[in-house]
Design an enzyme around this catalytic site. Structure first.
Site, PDB file in Angstrom:
ATOM      1  N   GLU A 126       0.837  -1.196   0.000  1.00  0.00           N
ATOM      2  CA  GLU A 126       0.000   0.000   0.000  1.00  0.00           C
ATOM      3  C   GLU A 126       0.871   1.245   0.000  1.00  0.00           C
ATOM      4  O   GLU A 126       1.903   1.296   0.676  1.00  0.00           O
ATOM      5  CB  GLU A 126      -0.894  -0.011   1.250  1.00  0.00           C
ATOM      6  N   ASP A 128       0.245   5.360   0.618  1.00  0.00           N
ATOM      7  CA  ASP A 128      -0.791   6.253   1.143  1.00  0.00           C
ATOM      8  C   ASP A 128      -0.424   7.723   1.070  1.00  0.00           C
ATOM      9  O   ASP A 128       0.680   8.114   1.456  1.00  0.00           O
ATOM     10  CB  ASP A 128      -1.042   5.969   2.636  1.00  0.00           C
ATOM     11  N   GLU A 130      -2.448  10.691   3.078  1.00  0.00           N
ATOM     12  CA  GLU A 130      -3.545  11.011   3.977  1.00  0.00           C
ATOM     13  C   GLU A 130      -3.430  12.490   4.348  1.00  0.00           C
ATOM     14  O   GLU A 130      -2.399  12.932   4.860  1.00  0.00           O
ATOM     15  CB  GLU A 130      -3.506  10.142   5.230  1.00  0.00           C
ATOM     16  N   GLN A 143       0.256  13.180   5.401  1.00  0.00           N
ATOM     17  CA  GLN A 143       0.940  11.996   5.911  1.00  0.00           C
ATOM     18  C   GLN A 143       1.066  10.968   4.794  1.00  0.00           C
ATOM     19  O   GLN A 143       0.082  10.636   4.143  1.00  0.00           O
ATOM     20  CB  GLN A 143       0.175  11.386   7.086  1.00  0.00           C
ATOM     21  N   THR A 144       2.271  10.483   4.569  1.00  0.00           N
ATOM     22  CA  THR A 144       2.487   9.398   3.616  1.00  0.00           C
ATOM     23  C   THR A 144       2.922   8.160   4.390  1.00  0.00           C
ATOM     24  O   THR A 144       3.504   8.243   5.469  1.00  0.00           O
ATOM     25  CB  THR A 144       3.554   9.755   2.568  1.00  0.00           C
ATOM     26  N   ASN A 145       2.627   7.014   3.805  1.00  0.00           N
ATOM     27  CA  ASN A 145       2.990   5.751   4.437  1.00  0.00           C
ATOM     28  C   ASN A 145       3.188   4.704   3.346  1.00  0.00           C
ATOM     29  O   ASN A 145       2.604   4.810   2.256  1.00  0.00           O
ATOM     30  CB  ASN A 145       1.896   5.302   5.411  1.00  0.00           C
ATOM     31  N   ASN A 153       3.754   1.300   9.294  1.00  0.00           N
ATOM     32  CA  ASN A 153       4.517   2.037  10.321  1.00  0.00           C
ATOM     33  C   ASN A 153       5.689   2.813   9.720  1.00  0.00           C
ATOM     34  O   ASN A 153       6.725   2.977  10.363  1.00  0.00           O
ATOM     35  CB  ASN A 153       5.021   1.110  11.419  1.00  0.00           C
ATOM     36  N   ARG A 154       5.496   3.300   8.494  1.00  0.00           N
ATOM     37  CA  ARG A 154       6.546   4.087   7.838  1.00  0.00           C
ATOM     38  C   ARG A 154       6.026   5.506   7.556  1.00  0.00           C
ATOM     39  O   ARG A 154       6.203   6.049   6.484  1.00  0.00           O
ATOM     40  CB  ARG A 154       6.992   3.418   6.535  1.00  0.00           C
ATOM     41  N   TRP A 220      -7.580  10.456  16.169  1.00  0.00           N
ATOM     42  CA  TRP A 220      -6.126  10.545  15.998  1.00  0.00           C
ATOM     43  C   TRP A 220      -5.665  11.625  15.024  1.00  0.00           C
ATOM     44  O   TRP A 220      -4.503  12.058  15.064  1.00  0.00           O
ATOM     45  CB  TRP A 220      -5.555   9.214  15.508  1.00  0.00           C
ATOM     46  N   GLY A 224      -3.151  14.369  17.517  1.00  0.00           N
ATOM     47  CA  GLY A 224      -3.246  13.081  18.189  1.00  0.00           C
ATOM     48  C   GLY A 224      -4.608  12.767  18.755  1.00  0.00           C
ATOM     49  O   GLY A 224      -4.743  11.920  19.653  1.00  0.00           O
ATOM     50  N   ARG A 307       9.431   5.383  19.242  1.00  0.00           N
ATOM     51  CA  ARG A 307       8.708   4.272  18.608  1.00  0.00           C
ATOM     52  C   ARG A 307       9.658   3.174  18.172  1.00  0.00           C
ATOM     53  O   ARG A 307       9.321   1.987  18.239  1.00  0.00           O
ATOM     54  CB  ARG A 307       7.949   4.765  17.364  1.00  0.00           C
TER      55      ARG A 307
END
Length: 320
Positions: A126, A128, A130, A143-145, A153-154, A220, A224, A307
């Site tokens: 995937e 992303d 966002e 936000q990219t992932n 979790n990237r 979130w 947050g 993290r």
């Protein structure tokens, strides 16, 4: 269903206007180029596709009554009853997808407009985008992932160098055997490089659909989850146009091995995204990426030692 052309030879007219400010200088450099192309130009990751109507490439996935059609524009609506989402009619292996989006205006805190590519199953891949809403006057965060074999979790987060709610801007994903590139108005903001030679998996064998949606994520999305969605500002509207997919289309009935062969360049067919100029960023694009990260990146999972006490292995090798 519209069949995507894989090898195009028609002429394309385009304009590029970019403004960059060096972090080490106050000088602004403005570049404006107009060209007529018969093939791919290596300075930008421009495919040779042209915009299509929404229903040629996509279909509603849920909440059809929250779709608003206005000529070539599509608007998705979020209210306190539902959001909405759409998906591509086909899946693709390698190429480039783009769409122009105007994000929710005003107080968008708690909302997320998502635009992504994804395969199916627990070990899916995937990519992303966002777009995380915010209170009026505060910047949107992008936000990219990247998920590979079901592992994400990237996350990286950044603000933008323009106001994304006032006009349409192009958001693109380029994907080939060597890299995944996230682009905003043809400026690279993130690169995920193939490092299989380091033993790091790379997404290369699962066809992906293209998706977008708007939904409530106030647990979130903004600070947050501290800032909740204010439903007195509903409906929240995200607008779309300029749908483009220039990629290798994969019929659902075709096996994984057949897909790999179909979407692999050979002596008799050569896909533009497999050209040597596409294997890495150009020097100009590398400079753009460095500038974006220096001036707009606000979070990078590679730097989050809370993290990840042990740095993720791909972070040790990524240049950017």
């Amino acid at each position: 269903m519209r069949t995507q052309s894989l090898l195009l030879s028609r002429r394309v007219n385009f304009g590029i206007e970019a403004s960059l400010t060096s972090p080490s200088s106050s000088m602004a450099v403005s570049v404006k180029m107009w060209a007529t192309l018969t093939f791919f130009v290596g300075l930008t990751f421009l495919g040779l596709g042209s915009s299509a109507k929404f229903d040629e490439l996509f279909q509603p996935a849920w909440a059809n009554d929250h779709f608003i059609y206005e000529g070539d524009l599509l608007r998705l609506k979020l209210d306190n009853s539902s959001g909405a989402g759409f998906s591509s009619k086909s899946k693709y292996l390698f190429g480039k997808v783009s769409m122009q989006i105007k994000l929710v205006e005003g107080d968008s805190a708690g909302t997320v407009t998502a635009y992504y590519m994804s395969s199916d199953g627990p070990y899916h891949n995937e990519f992303d985008f966002e777009f995380l809403g915010n209170t009026t006057g505060e910047p949107y965060l992008v936000q990219t992932n990247v998920y590979v074999n079901g592992v994400g979790n990237r996350e990286q987060r950044m603000n933008l160098w323009f106001e994304p709610t006032k006009d349409f801007h192009s958001y693109s994903i380029l994907w080939n055997h060597r890299q995944v590139v996230f682009l905003v108005d043809e400026t690279p903001i993130r690169v995920h490089t193939n490092m299989e030679h380091k033993g790091i998996p790379f997404p290369k064998d699962q066809a992906m659909g293209v998706y977008s949606s708007i939904w409530n994520a106030d647990d979130w999305a903004t600070r947050g989850g501290l800032v909740k969605t204010d439903w007195t500002h509903a409906p929240f509207i995200a607008s779309y146009r300029g749908f483009e997919i220039d990629a290798c289309e994969c019929p659902v009935s075709v096996s994984a091995d057949e897909i790999a062969n179909k979407c692999k360049s050979s002596a008799v067919k050569r896909f533009w995204w497999d050209e040597p100029t596409m294997s890495e960023l150009s020097l100009h694009q590398s400079h753009q990426l460095v500038w974006v990260r220096a001036n707009h990146l606000v979070y990078d999972y590679c730097s989050d030692t809370a993290r990840f006490p042990v740095m993720p292995v791909e972070c040790e090798h990524h240049r950017h």
